[in-house]
Design an enzyme around this catalytic site. Structure first.
Site, PDB file in Angstrom:
ATOM      1  CE  LYS A   1     -19.768  21.137  16.256  1.00  0.00           C
ATOM      2  NZ  LYS A   1     -18.408  21.646  15.904  1.00  0.00           N
TER       3      LYS A   1
ATOM      4  CB  SER B   1     -17.868  24.689  18.258  1.00  0.00           C
ATOM      5  OG  SER B   1     -17.522  23.915  17.134  1.00  0.00           O
TER       6      SER B   1
ATOM      7  CB  SER C   1     -14.554  22.999  16.697  1.00  0.00           C
ATOM      8  OG  SER C   1     -14.757  24.364  16.935  1.00  0.00           O
TER       9      SER C   1
END
Lengths: 486, 95
Positions: free
Chosen positions: A78, A153, A177
């Site tokens: 990420k 997210s 997330s």
């Protein structure tokens, strides 16, 4: 055999037997990214050259007989976890050209284990969002249905794993997330206990809630990846000096004697889709068949998790994001001639709407005269939420629930309605507030063919129990074997 | 408590954000709605409840005070938008 479809443990076996090389495997993954990422949009940066170098290095190590479970395995990260020499944007225009001068501790650990870093994955800007629509860089599409959101997210992480564009990924989880996008994309995702994984080099959103964790194709891979990134780090003063169990060794223990708590409040949760509710109930039946026993528990402060979170997280964020002022890193509006104008203009041009909204909420809640009414009150209710869990864990080992109230929604469907978007986090926020671990494992599909995840939460530092429960469930079902057609 | 456009302007200024009229109006409505929802917390009795700021019990993390250098100055400075002679450059502050 399509090499990019392999799980981490399958690829490891082939690498070990020298039936494939890491260079072949990494090449297959890079080709896969080239073939499908124009449709999915999971990657912000593909680090092709350094990935091939790392793969060659891994092949040399393997030939010398030096091998860990991750040696030569292509992993993606990420884009809010710092990678030395590889751009780290946090999904934000304000960090669009930021190249970190150091690696996050989790990256140092992955590299030490011989993993190959293939690239950086899209996300909601600064991890603020549940759909990855708040990325300032690009949109990510759900591999199961490209008109839908991948969740967020860590939407890029979940979509990349689901679409076989990496063998496993790292995400971060501040209010769901990792778990929610894992659920929406039909992969496994775990948020470890707060303090289990070092946050050094993780760009901070809400420091008392953030935790890095794995997203993988199955539970065995989740145990492998979680094991490799966990452990005390003196560079993170909130990391906990506690030994990390060998997670994979617990998986094959059965569920006999496991007490599964079912929260009575969750069925009445706002907007819970009957298909999701049914998938979770069926999953509980499977766990009972495997020897677990169920007990009804009560988490009476459940309905307050959303308001507590949306005071605490923005408050911490407003403070953490004060550092983006155009001085030390990132974007600067160089047109402005006074310091104050430069700050204002840099931040206003660099941040997107959701980040600004949360900075304003946080600044308001912490401002003079409102602190007691908002931040202090929320922190007190946080204590009550933690007490609910402590009490529940007196009578059960794990708690099961849905991950998200509905399967993935359509891109654009909720993007202009922040409160509705926040309400969809109801099942995942509490684990962050209480610091407990939670895992999402595929437990069904909607009639429309969209994946549904089961959440299993446990006591602090009981990741091995969650992994064991998830593994037994997974092996008794075949939801994890289905793949999206892209 | 109703969030007004003046509140948004005041707080945006504290947070060093500029906003156009349209965003101010929109934020005032949205943030008012969010904070109204937050105010449901007022129905919870928190008399005598100790606030939690950190979910894991940890005492201070002490270490020996030993000087060490993890990163060199130039590599850290390399991320800055403007730099000169080993320093960050900012617009002129004192007239």
């Amino acid at each position: 055999m399509k090499l990019y479809e392999l799980t981490i443990h399958e690829a490891h076996d082939l690498l070990k037997r020298k039936e494939i090389s890491s260079k072949e495997l990494t090449g297959a993954v890079l080709d896969r990214i080239e073939a499908v990422d124009s449709k999915v949009g999971a990657y912000i940066t593909v680090s092709r050259e350094s990935a091939i170098e790392q793969a060659e290095m891994a092949d040399r190590e393997i030939s010398e007989g030096k091998m860990s479970a991750l040696t030569g395995i292509p992993i993606a990260v990420k884009d809010l976890i710092c990678t030395q020499g590889i751009r780290t944007t946090c999904g934000s225009r304000i960090l669009e050209n930021f190249i970190p001068p150091y690696d996050a501790t989790v990256i140092t650990r992955l590299k030490k284990a011989g993993a190959v870093i293939v690239g950086k994955l899209n996300m909601d800007e600064f991890a603020m969002g549940s759909s990855t629509e708040n990325s300032g860089i690009k949109l990510t599409h759900n591999p199961w249905d490209l008109v839908r959101i991948p969740g967020g997210s860590s939407g890029g992480s979940a979509a990349a794993v689901a679409a076989d564009m990496c063998l496993g990924a790292l995400g971060s989880d501040t209010g769901g997330s990792i778990r929610q996008p894992a659920s929406h994309c039909g992969v496994v995702g775990m948020k470890p206990t707060y303090g289990r994984v070092s946050r050094f080099g993780l760009v901070a959103f809400a420091s008392s809630l953030d935790q890095i964790g794995p997203l993988t194709k199955d539970v065995t891979d989740c145990a492998i990846l979680a094991g490799s990134i966990s452990g005390y780090d003196p560079s993170d003063s909130t990391s906990v000096p506690k030994d990390v169990p060998e997670y994979t060794s617990y998986l094959s223990e059965g569920l006999k004697g496991l007490k599964v708590g079912i929260p009575k409040e969750y069925d009445a949760a706002h907007g819970l889709d009957p298909e999701v509710s049914l998938a979770v109930k069926n999953a509980v039946k499977v766990m009972e068949k495997l020897g677990a026993s169920c007990v009804e528990i009560s988490l009476p402060h459940t309905e307050y998790a959303v308001p507590v979170y949306y005071v605490i997280a923005p408050s911490e964020a407003s403070s953490n994001l004060a550092r983006y002022d155009g001085v030390k890193y990132g974007f600067r509006d160089k047109e402005k001639k006074s310091l104050m104008d430069m700050y204002r203009s840099t931040r206003s041009k660099g941040f997107g709407a959701e980040v600004k909204r949360r900075i304003i909420i946080g600044t308001y809640c912490l401002s003079s005269g409102y602190y007691d009414a908002y931040y202090k009150k929320a922190s007190q209710v946080r204590t009550l939420i933690m007490r609910d869990f402590n009490k529940a864990f007196d009578i059960c080992d794990v708690i099961v629930s849905p991950v998200a109230p509905t399967p993935a929604f359509k891109i654009g469907e909720k993007s202009d309605d922040p409160l509705t978007m926040y309400l969809s986090d109801i099942f995942t926020l509490s684990a962050n507030l209480a610091g407990i671990p939670g895992i999402s494992v595929p437990c069904g599909f909607s009639k429309g063919g969209l994946p549904v995840g089961l959440q299993i939460m446990g006591k602090h530092f009981s990741e091995e129990v969650l992994l064991k429960a998830a593994y037994n469930f997974e092996q008794a079902t075949d939801f994890h074997k289905r793949k999206p057609e892209i | 408590m109703k969030i007004t456009r003046e509140d948004i302007i005041h707080v945006a200024n504290l947070a060093r954000l500029e906003m156009d009229e349209e965003s101010i109006e929109k934020f005032a409505v949205q943030i008012d709605e969010i904070l109204k929802y937050v105010e449901t917390l007022n129905s919870v009795d928190t008399e005598g409840i100790v606030p939690t700021s950190h979910a894991i019990f940890l005492t201070n993390a002490f270490r020996e005070d030993i000087e060490k250098q993890d990163y060199d100055k130039d590599s850290l400075l390399s991320s800055a938008p403007e730099r000169e002679n080993g320093n960050y450059v900012v617009p002129k502050i004192v007239g």
